[in-house]
Design an enzyme around this catalytic site. Structure first.
Site, PDB file in Angstrom:
ATOM      1  N   SER A 139       0.869  -1.193   0.000  1.00 50.79           N
ATOM      2  CA  SER A 139       0.000   0.000   0.000  1.00 50.79           C
ATOM      3  C   SER A 139       0.896   1.230   0.000  1.00 50.79           C
ATOM      4  O   SER A 139       2.077   1.141   0.378  1.00 50.79           O
ATOM      5  CB  SER A 139      -0.842  -0.007   1.285  1.00 50.79           C
ATOM      6  OG  SER A 139      -1.482   1.240   1.486  1.00 50.79           O
ATOM      7  N   TYR A 152      -2.259  -1.318  10.364  1.00 46.61           N
ATOM      8  CA  TYR A 152      -2.197  -1.422   8.900  1.00 46.61           C
ATOM      9  C   TYR A 152      -0.855  -0.908   8.382  1.00 46.61           C
ATOM     10  O   TYR A 152      -0.191  -1.559   7.563  1.00 46.61           O
ATOM     11  CB  TYR A 152      -3.354  -0.618   8.302  1.00 46.61           C
ATOM     12  CG  TYR A 152      -3.576  -0.791   6.823  1.00 46.61           C
ATOM     13  CD1 TYR A 152      -4.340  -1.852   6.327  1.00 46.61           C
ATOM     14  CD2 TYR A 152      -3.039   0.111   5.916  1.00 46.61           C
ATOM     15  CE1 TYR A 152      -4.560  -1.996   4.961  1.00 46.61           C
ATOM     16  CE2 TYR A 152      -3.253  -0.025   4.557  1.00 46.61           C
ATOM     17  CZ  TYR A 152      -4.019  -1.082   4.072  1.00 46.61           C
ATOM     18  OH  TYR A 152      -4.229  -1.215   2.723  1.00 46.61           O
TER      19      TYR A 152
HETATM   20  P1  NAD Z   1     -11.562  -6.089  -0.072  1.00 42.01           P
HETATM   21  O1  NAD Z   1     -12.162  -5.992   1.278  1.00 42.01           O
HETATM   22  O2  NAD Z   1     -12.387  -5.774  -1.265  1.00 42.01           O
HETATM   23  O3  NAD Z   1     -10.931  -7.516  -0.297  1.00 42.01           O
HETATM   24  C1  NAD Z   1     -10.198  -8.143   0.695  1.00 42.01           C
HETATM   25  C2  NAD Z   1     -10.074  -9.596   0.319  1.00 42.01           C
HETATM   26  O4  NAD Z   1      -9.374 -10.261   1.366  1.00 42.01           O
HETATM   27  C3  NAD Z   1     -11.432 -10.281   0.166  1.00 42.01           C
HETATM   28  O5  NAD Z   1     -11.380 -11.168  -0.922  1.00 42.01           O
HETATM   29  C4  NAD Z   1     -11.578 -11.049   1.468  1.00 42.01           C
HETATM   30  O6  NAD Z   1     -12.353 -12.216   1.326  1.00 42.01           O
HETATM   31  C5  NAD Z   1     -10.139 -11.390   1.744  1.00 42.01           C
HETATM   32  N1  NAD Z   1      -9.884 -11.706   3.138  1.00 42.01           N
HETATM   33  C6  NAD Z   1     -10.108 -10.944   4.240  1.00 42.01           C
HETATM   34  N2  NAD Z   1      -9.792 -11.626   5.337  1.00 42.01           N
HETATM   35  C7  NAD Z   1      -9.351 -12.845   4.926  1.00 42.01           C
HETATM   36  C8  NAD Z   1      -8.896 -14.000   5.605  1.00 42.01           C
HETATM   37  N3  NAD Z   1      -8.838 -14.066   6.937  1.00 42.01           N
HETATM   38  N4  NAD Z   1      -8.544 -15.077   4.852  1.00 42.01           N
HETATM   39  C9  NAD Z   1      -8.648 -15.044   3.511  1.00 42.01           C
HETATM   40  N5  NAD Z   1      -9.065 -13.979   2.819  1.00 42.01           N
HETATM   41  C10 NAD Z   1      -9.411 -12.890   3.527  1.00 42.01           C
HETATM   42  O7  NAD Z   1     -10.245  -5.173  -0.019  1.00 42.01           O
HETATM   43  P2  NAD Z   1      -9.302  -4.573  -1.147  1.00 42.01           P
HETATM   44  O8  NAD Z   1      -9.428  -3.105  -1.082  1.00 42.01           O
HETATM   45  O9  NAD Z   1      -9.492  -5.259  -2.445  1.00 42.01           O
HETATM   46  O10 NAD Z   1      -7.887  -4.933  -0.532  1.00 42.01           O
HETATM   47  C11 NAD Z   1      -7.050  -5.933  -1.053  1.00 42.01           C
HETATM   48  C12 NAD Z   1      -5.619  -5.645  -0.649  1.00 42.01           C
HETATM   49  O11 NAD Z   1      -5.203  -4.401  -1.211  1.00 42.01           O
HETATM   50  C13 NAD Z   1      -5.434  -5.527   0.865  1.00 42.01           C
HETATM   51  O12 NAD Z   1      -4.203  -6.116   1.237  1.00 42.01           O
HETATM   52  C14 NAD Z   1      -5.370  -4.023   1.070  1.00 42.01           C
HETATM   53  O13 NAD Z   1      -4.651  -3.671   2.202  1.00 42.01           O
HETATM   54  C15 NAD Z   1      -4.672  -3.587  -0.206  1.00 42.01           C
HETATM   55  N6  NAD Z   1      -4.873  -2.178  -0.540  1.00 42.01           N
HETATM   56  C16 NAD Z   1      -6.122  -1.688  -0.803  1.00 42.01           C
HETATM   57  C17 NAD Z   1      -6.252  -0.353  -1.129  1.00 42.01           C
HETATM   58  C18 NAD Z   1      -7.577   0.248  -1.457  1.00 42.01           C
HETATM   59  O14 NAD Z   1      -7.666   1.480  -1.590  1.00 42.01           O
HETATM   60  N7  NAD Z   1      -8.636  -0.542  -1.643  1.00 42.01           N
HETATM   61  C19 NAD Z   1      -5.133   0.477  -1.169  1.00 42.01           C
HETATM   62  C20 NAD Z   1      -3.890  -0.051  -0.883  1.00 42.01           C
HETATM   63  C21 NAD Z   1      -3.765  -1.387  -0.576  1.00 42.01           C
END
Ligand code: NAD
Length: 257
Positions: A139, A152
């Site tokens: 991130s 985080y």
């Molecule tokens: P999201 O909530 O849409 O997806 C998260 C995913 O992780 C889902 O598929 C969920 O089922 C899975 N998950 C959660 N807990 C779990 C567990 N215990 N075991 C297995 N799977 C699990 O979130 P997102 O925004 O798509 O985030 C995905 C990644 O990207 C994360 O690591 C997040 O930190 C990172 N990220 C997101 C953003 C953003 O703006 N959305 C920015 C930077 C980084």
């Protein structure tokens, strides 16, 4: 490009960025394993839908990324792992003196420790296959900080550090390890933060998006899940064979500030 013949495992991929990455890897010809902890009919239906759309094998494997043994079992059950994308992640926002300890533990386990366990299990398979790509979804918070996101930010900085170590340990092999650092991407994880932020700042949805969420994203646009998927596919290409141990920001200029 074709990733035909390669098997990709994307953790936390029934939603958001992980799903976008799984779709782009399938589009590029890889066999894909999607994962979450839920094991619902929709999860298996999603795998079948992506398989049909791109004419590749897509399997859903349940594994809870908060549990070390399940992280390792995911890789073993997949049977092969040429491309490992550590994406599963959760968020909790709170001042550090009020931060619930169980939330801290869950974020460190899912967002950071899981990448250690899956990587440890996948590297022997990559070595056997003579090729591998580890892509960690960190991130902008792996490079900078924001208040109220202690767990985080700690986990994402940890992932960036571990990525560098994996790159050094595999530097003489046809394996690379990199971290992608997205800025804000409009996914369920971000969507869930909007109501609280609206309440906290007394703002409407659009105002919160522009003035709070995208405040540090100079492009004033969310990155998309397709763009994240495309970045992973690029890291799997021959052009990226010498890119290892680094971070790629997909953040509309956030970390340039
Ligand atoms: P999201 O909530 O849409 O997806 C998260 C995913 O992780 C889902 O598929 C969920 O089922 C899975 N998950 C959660 N807990 C779990 C567990 N215990 N075991 C297995 N799977 C699990 O979130 P997102 O925004 O798509 O985030 C995905 C990644 O990207 C994360 O690591 C997040 O930190 C990172 N990220 C997101 C953003 C953003 O703006 N959305 C920015 C930077 C980084």
């Amino acid at each position: 490009m074709t990733l035909s013949g390669k098997t990709a495992i994307v953790t936390g991929s029934n939603s958001g960025i992980g799903l976008g990455i799984a779709r782009e890897l399938a589009r590029a010809g890889a066999s894909v394993v999607i994962n979450s902890f839920t094991d619902r009919d929709e999860d298996h239906a999603l795998a079948a839908e992506i398989a049909k759309e791109h004419g590749v094998e897509v399997r859903y494997i349940k594994a809870d990324m908060s549990k070390a043994d399940e992280c390792r079992a995911l890789i073993e059950k997949a049977g092969a792992c040429d491309i490992l994308v550590n994406n599963a992640g959760i968020q909790h926002v709170s001042p550090i003196d009020e931060f619930p300890a169980e939330k801290w533990d869950a974020i460190i386990a899912i967002n950071m420790n899981s990448a250690f366990h899956t990587t440890a299990a996948a590297l022997p398979m990559m070595r056997k296959a003579g090729w591998g790509r580890v892509v960690n979804i960190a991130s902008a918070h792996g490079l900078t900080a924001s208040p109220f996101k202690s767990a985080y930010v700690a986990a994402k900085h940890g992932v960036v550090g571990m990525t560098k170590v994996v790159a050094l340990e595999t530097a003489r092999e046809p394996i690379t390890a990199n971290a992608i650092c997205p800025g804000y991407v409009l996914t369920p994880l971000v969507e869930a933060q909007i109501p609280d932020t609206m309440e906290k700042y007394g703002m409407g949805r659009e105002e919160v998006i522009e003035k709070v969420m995208l405040e540090r994203q100079p492009s004033k646009e969310f990155a998309t899940t397709e763009q994240l998927g495309g970045t992973v596919v690029f890291l799997c290409s021959d052009a990226a064979a010498q890119i290892t141990g680094t971070t790629l920001s997909v953040d509309g200029g956030w970390t340039a500030l």
